[in-house]
Design a protein around this motif. Structure first.
Motif, PDB file in Angstrom:
ATOM      1  N   PRO A  37       0.797  -1.239   0.000  1.00 12.75           N
ATOM      2  CA  PRO A  37       0.000   0.000   0.000  1.00 12.75           C
ATOM      3  C   PRO A  37       0.826   1.284   0.000  1.00 12.75           C
ATOM      4  N   GLY A  38       2.125   1.196   0.349  1.00 10.00           N
ATOM      5  CA  GLY A  38       2.960   2.389   0.404  1.00 10.00           C
ATOM      6  C   GLY A  38       3.721   2.663  -0.877  1.00 10.00           C
ATOM      7  N   LEU A  39       3.430   1.883  -1.915  1.00  8.46           N
ATOM      8  CA  LEU A  39       4.167   1.987  -3.174  1.00  8.46           C
ATOM      9  C   LEU A  39       3.992   3.367  -3.815  1.00  8.46           C
ATOM     10  N   LYS A  40       5.114   3.959  -4.270  1.00  5.91           N
ATOM     11  CA  LYS A  40       5.094   5.274  -4.912  1.00  5.91           C
ATOM     12  C   LYS A  40       5.296   5.176  -6.427  1.00  5.91           C
ATOM     13  N   THR A  41       6.140   4.235  -6.868  1.00 10.98           N
ATOM     14  CA  THR A  41       6.441   4.082  -8.296  1.00 10.98           C
ATOM     15  C   THR A  41       6.293   2.623  -8.698  1.00 10.98           C
ATOM     16  N   LEU A  42       5.517   2.380  -9.753  1.00  7.00           N
ATOM     17  CA  LEU A  42       5.349   1.033 -10.286  1.00  7.00           C
ATOM     18  C   LEU A  42       5.657   1.075 -11.782  1.00  7.00           C
ATOM     19  N   ASP A  43       6.714   0.384 -12.176  1.00  4.65           N
ATOM     20  CA  ASP A  43       7.175   0.384 -13.556  1.00  4.65           C
ATOM     21  C   ASP A  43       7.059  -1.020 -14.134  1.00  4.65           C
ATOM     22  N   LEU A  44       6.093  -1.209 -15.020  1.00  6.98           N
ATOM     23  CA  LEU A  44       5.849  -2.503 -15.654  1.00  6.98           C
ATOM     24  C   LEU A  44       5.963  -2.390 -17.172  1.00  6.98           C
ATOM     25  N   GLN A  45       6.806  -1.516 -17.619  1.00  5.11           N
ATOM     26  CA  GLN A  45       6.986  -1.261 -19.047  1.00  5.11           C
ATOM     27  C   GLN A  45       7.571  -2.478 -19.762  1.00  5.11           C
ATOM     28  N   ASN A  46       7.215  -2.612 -21.054  1.00  5.20           N
ATOM     29  CA  ASN A  46       7.776  -3.654 -21.915  1.00  5.20           C
ATOM     30  C   ASN A  46       7.484  -5.063 -21.415  1.00  5.20           C
ATOM     31  N   ASN A  47       6.219  -5.326 -21.161  1.00  2.00           N
ATOM     32  CA  ASN A  47       5.779  -6.668 -20.796  1.00  2.00           C
ATOM     33  C   ASN A  47       4.640  -7.094 -21.722  1.00  2.00           C
ATOM     34  N   GLN A  48       3.835  -8.045 -21.298  1.00  8.65           N
ATOM     35  CA  GLN A  48       2.732  -8.558 -22.124  1.00  8.65           C
ATOM     36  C   GLN A  48       1.435  -8.575 -21.324  1.00  8.65           C
ATOM     37  N   ILE A  49       1.233  -7.500 -20.571  1.00 10.60           N
ATOM     38  CA  ILE A  49       0.058  -7.401 -19.688  1.00 10.60           C
ATOM     39  C   ILE A  49      -1.146  -6.940 -20.501  1.00 10.60           C
ATOM     40  N   PRO A  50      -2.237  -7.721 -20.547  1.00 10.67           N
ATOM     41  CA  PRO A  50      -3.405  -7.347 -21.355  1.00 10.67           C
ATOM     42  C   PRO A  50      -4.485  -6.585 -20.589  1.00 10.67           C
ATOM     43  N   LYS A  51      -4.353  -6.550 -19.247  1.00 12.44           N
ATOM     44  CA  LYS A  51      -5.454  -5.994 -18.459  1.00 12.44           C
ATOM     45  C   LYS A  51      -4.956  -5.482 -17.117  1.00 12.44           C
ATOM     46  N   VAL A  52      -5.526  -4.379 -16.667  1.00 13.00           N
ATOM     47  CA  VAL A  52      -5.248  -3.862 -15.319  1.00 13.00           C
ATOM     48  C   VAL A  52      -6.243  -4.494 -14.358  1.00 13.00           C
ATOM     49  N   GLY A  53      -5.732  -5.178 -13.338  1.00 14.43           N
ATOM     50  CA  GLY A  53      -6.594  -5.897 -12.412  1.00 14.43           C
ATOM     51  C   GLY A  53      -7.040  -5.058 -11.230  1.00 14.43           C
ATOM     52  N   PRO A  54      -7.974  -5.596 -10.429  1.00 13.17           N
ATOM     53  CA  PRO A  54      -8.525  -4.876  -9.275  1.00 13.17           C
ATOM     54  C   PRO A  54      -7.502  -4.624  -8.178  1.00 13.17           C
ATOM     55  N   GLU A  55      -6.389  -5.388  -8.162  1.00 16.10           N
ATOM     56  CA  GLU A  55      -5.378  -5.212  -7.113  1.00 16.10           C
ATOM     57  C   GLU A  55      -4.759  -3.822  -7.141  1.00 16.10           C
ATOM     58  N   ILE A  56      -4.865  -3.131  -8.265  1.00 13.74           N
ATOM     59  CA  ILE A  56      -4.264  -1.801  -8.364  1.00 13.74           C
ATOM     60  C   ILE A  56      -5.034  -0.768  -7.544  1.00 13.74           C
ATOM     61  N   SER A  57      -6.264  -1.090  -7.195  1.00 13.27           N
ATOM     62  CA  SER A  57      -7.120  -0.140  -6.473  1.00 13.27           C
ATOM     63  C   SER A  57      -6.619   0.152  -5.061  1.00 13.27           C
ATOM     64  N   THR A  58      -5.707  -0.676  -4.538  1.00 17.89           N
ATOM     65  CA  THR A  58      -5.183  -0.447  -3.181  1.00 17.89           C
ATOM     66  C   THR A  58      -3.991   0.507  -3.179  1.00 17.89           C
ATOM     67  N   LEU A  59      -3.484   0.869  -4.355  1.00 18.99           N
ATOM     68  CA  LEU A  59      -2.258   1.678  -4.440  1.00 18.99           C
ATOM     69  C   LEU A  59      -2.603   3.172  -4.410  1.00 18.99           C
ATOM     70  N   THR A  60      -3.207   3.583  -3.340  1.00 15.26           N
ATOM     71  CA  THR A  60      -3.683   4.967  -3.242  1.00 15.26           C
ATOM     72  C   THR A  60      -2.563   5.985  -3.033  1.00 15.26           C
ATOM     73  N   GLN A  61      -1.335   5.513  -2.767  1.00 14.18           N
ATOM     74  CA  GLN A  61      -0.203   6.427  -2.605  1.00 14.18           C
ATOM     75  C   GLN A  61       0.702   6.455  -3.839  1.00 14.18           C
ATOM     76  N   LEU A  62       0.317   5.698  -4.861  1.00 14.83           N
ATOM     77  CA  LEU A  62       1.131   5.609  -6.073  1.00 14.83           C
ATOM     78  C   LEU A  62       1.201   6.962  -6.775  1.00 14.83           C
ATOM     79  N   ILE A  63       2.417   7.361  -7.167  1.00 18.35           N
ATOM     80  CA  ILE A  63       2.640   8.646  -7.830  1.00 18.35           C
ATOM     81  C   ILE A  63       2.961   8.460  -9.311  1.00 18.35           C
ATOM     82  N   VAL A  64       3.714   7.398  -9.649  1.00 17.07           N
ATOM     83  CA  VAL A  64       4.110   7.137 -11.039  1.00 17.07           C
ATOM     84  C   VAL A  64       3.722   5.708 -11.415  1.00 17.07           C
ATOM     85  N   LEU A  65       2.988   5.584 -12.532  1.00 19.34           N
ATOM     86  CA  LEU A  65       2.630   4.266 -13.053  1.00 19.34           C
ATOM     87  C   LEU A  65       3.017   4.205 -14.529  1.00 19.34           C
ATOM     88  N   ASN A  66       3.877   3.248 -14.845  1.00 18.03           N
ATOM     89  CA  ASN A  66       4.326   3.073 -16.227  1.00 18.03           C
ATOM     90  C   ASN A  66       3.899   1.695 -16.718  1.00 18.03           C
TER      91      ASN A  66
END
Length: 287
Positions: A37-66
């Motif tokens: 829950p304390g995550l500030k930066t999440l970098d998942l660039q250059n992968n094969q992700i087809p969908k954003v899942g519900p688990e991302i809804s807990t990252l209310t402190q996230l500042i950068v998402l790639n």
């Protein structure tokens, strides 16, 4: 390697601030994100992700998402829970859908990069991104700009190169802080009068469109860079008027080294006094 990195991040728990998993051939969002829950930066660039899942809804402190260069097909509603997000990179996906609810919680978003996707429209709800300063939607399939976009009062840079735009809404005049506007390689034929109200505009690139003339007042813009190569600028000979009545006027404005004259359209009255009529006929008067 991916699992090892996630285990290390999980050990940090709430103290983990950055997770970088670039180019790891990941095929889905890590389900363990809800434990960071304390995550500030999440970098998942250059992968094969087809969908954003519900688990991302807990990252209310996230500042950068790639999530650039993945296989996403939509901007989902779950994005609205990222209430601290300031930078969102979604370039190089297959995004063709934009859930209007996604804008609801992104009140702090400053940068949105949607380059190289398949968007044909942007929802009017984009106007809810009150803090947005930088918006880039190059290389998509946009046919129009929603009026709501023109009410992003903090927008400083707007890039819409390589789309299918045929016009710019008159409401663009409300983007009072806009300094950079890029509209390269679209199908634009006419620029709105409201463009001349952008008092802070310094860079304008409209190269590769179908523009013949520029609106009255265009010469008053305080541009530092202006590019309009590849347009069908008006070069025809003037048509004489039958009587002394006001008519469409065309002024030439000297602007830059690579463009000696810019034709400005000025409506002084009607075209009824022309002795020749047609869609490609302009009256020219000395003013």
């Amino acid at each position: 390697m991916t699992e090892r990195l996630l285990v290390r991040a999980l050990k940090g728990g709430e103290n983990t601030k950055i997770v970088t998993l670039n180019g790891k051939k990941i095929t889905k969002m890590p389900s363990t994100l809800d434990k960071l829950p304390g995550l500030k930066t999440l970098d998942l660039q250059n992968n094969q992700i087809p969908k954003v899942g519900p688990e991302i809804s807990t990252l209310t402190q996230l500042i950068v998402l790639n999530l650039g260069n993945n296989l996403l097909e939509e901007i989902p509603e779950e994005m609205k829970y990222l209430t601290s997000l300031k930078k969102l990179h979604l370039f190089g996906n297959k995004i063709c859908k934009f859930a209007s609810e996604a804008c609801d919680g992104l009140q702090n978003l400053i940068l949105l990069n949607l380059n190289n996707n398949q968007l044909t429209w942007i929802p009017q709800e984009v106007s809810r991104l009150k803090s947005l300063t930088y918006l880039s939607i190059n290389h998509n399939q946009l046919a129009s700009i929603p009026k709501g976009l023109c009410f992003l009062k903090n927008l400083s840079e707007l890039q819409l190169n390589y789309n299918q735009l045929i016009c710019i809404p008159e409401e663009i005049k409300f983007l009072k802080k806009l300094r950079k506007l890029l509209l390269v390689r679209n199908n634009i034929e006419v620029l709105p009068e409201g463009l001349c109200d952008l008092i802070n505009l310094r860079i304008l690139d409209i190269a590769g469109n179908f523009i013949q003339t520029f609106p009255s007042g265009f010469q008053n813009l305080k541009l530092k860079e202006f590019y309009c190569e590849g347009n069908a600028l008006f070069l025809k000979q003037p048509v004489n008027a039958v009587q002394q009545e006001d008519a469409w006027s065309l002024q030439n404005w000297k602007i830059s080294r690579n463009l000696q004259l810019v034709p400005l359209r000025i409506l002084i009255c009607s075209y009824k006094c022309f002795n020749q009529r047609g869609p490609n006929v302009f009256g020219i008067a000395q003013v």
